[in-house]
Design an enzyme around this catalytic site. Sequence first.
Site, PDB file in Angstrom:
ATOM      1  CB  SER A 105      22.830 -25.943 -11.320  1.00  0.00           C
ATOM      2  OG  SER A 105      24.215 -26.168 -11.498  1.00  0.00           O
ATOM      3  CE  LYS A 124      23.901 -20.790 -30.290  1.00  0.00           C
ATOM      4  NZ  LYS A 124      25.110 -21.511 -30.704  1.00  0.00           N
TER       5      LYS A 124
END
Length: 312
Positions: free
Chosen positions: A40, A94
Amino acid sequence: MTATSPPLQVAIVGVGKIARDQHVPAIAGEPAFELAATVSRSGGLDGVENHADLMSLLDARSDIAAVSLCMPPVPRFEAATRALAAGRHVMLEKPPGASVAEVGTLERLARAKGVSLFATWHSRYAAGVAPARAWLSDRSIRSVRIAWKEDVRHWHPGQAWIWEPGGLGVFDPGINALSILTGILPGPVHLTKAVLSFPENRDTPIAADLSFTSASGMVVEAEFDWRQEGPQSWTIDVETADSALSLREGGARLFLDGEEQKVEGPGEYPGLYRRFAELIEAGQSDVDTSPFVHVADAFMLGERRIVAPFHE
């Protein structure tokens, strides 16, 4: 992996809202995995080793067997390619990518490298979905009606990427409904018509009306809308020849002929990580693109309508 095996080291790539709200607690509750690191640019998680980019992680931590990719879909292909090429198992949030074709490329790469690839559909692990699939398996289905309406300002605040090409717009939640649909029907359906409503200042739709049919003539109508205020709606109603089924609250509640059924399950994301562990143990992949194909078909067949601009 047996009950006495040490947990697999897993890394989360992309520490946004979905990672913090769902992936981190799901990993914490799954004995097969241990969260070993994050990737990150914004700092990661307290107490967890963080890397500024994926290649730094892959170079530094050969012990990390799996990565869970939680960044937006457009950059996901490059990250998945690098992780698979490095011999790591990969879980895809997804939608699994920015295009159907690239997901096929990833599946072939995973097979060549002998690692597991899991293209996840979390809504399929809602408590009512598996019982609904079993109940519908030997019934003649006449029609399906889907209403998937929510307030984008509440659920996706400040997420500019969803309005950009590849971000899917209202199909970001709508694909959850399509994943349930394709998970519970005993046979396939195909899109016949779509109307997509694009805000005049955005590149992805804020609403969509879809029509599907099957080889037997079953009709499916779906309405997706991101402008819903007040009560939110995540409902799938199925009419069969002799009875009716309803999934509500995104599949968490199941009703048969109006009577609520008792359903239980580990939860959507805990279910995903349990399945990921099973795939790794078995040396298999799970890459079902059928919900994604329906979205691609909607953009291909859809009538485009321009609606009022959207502002946060």
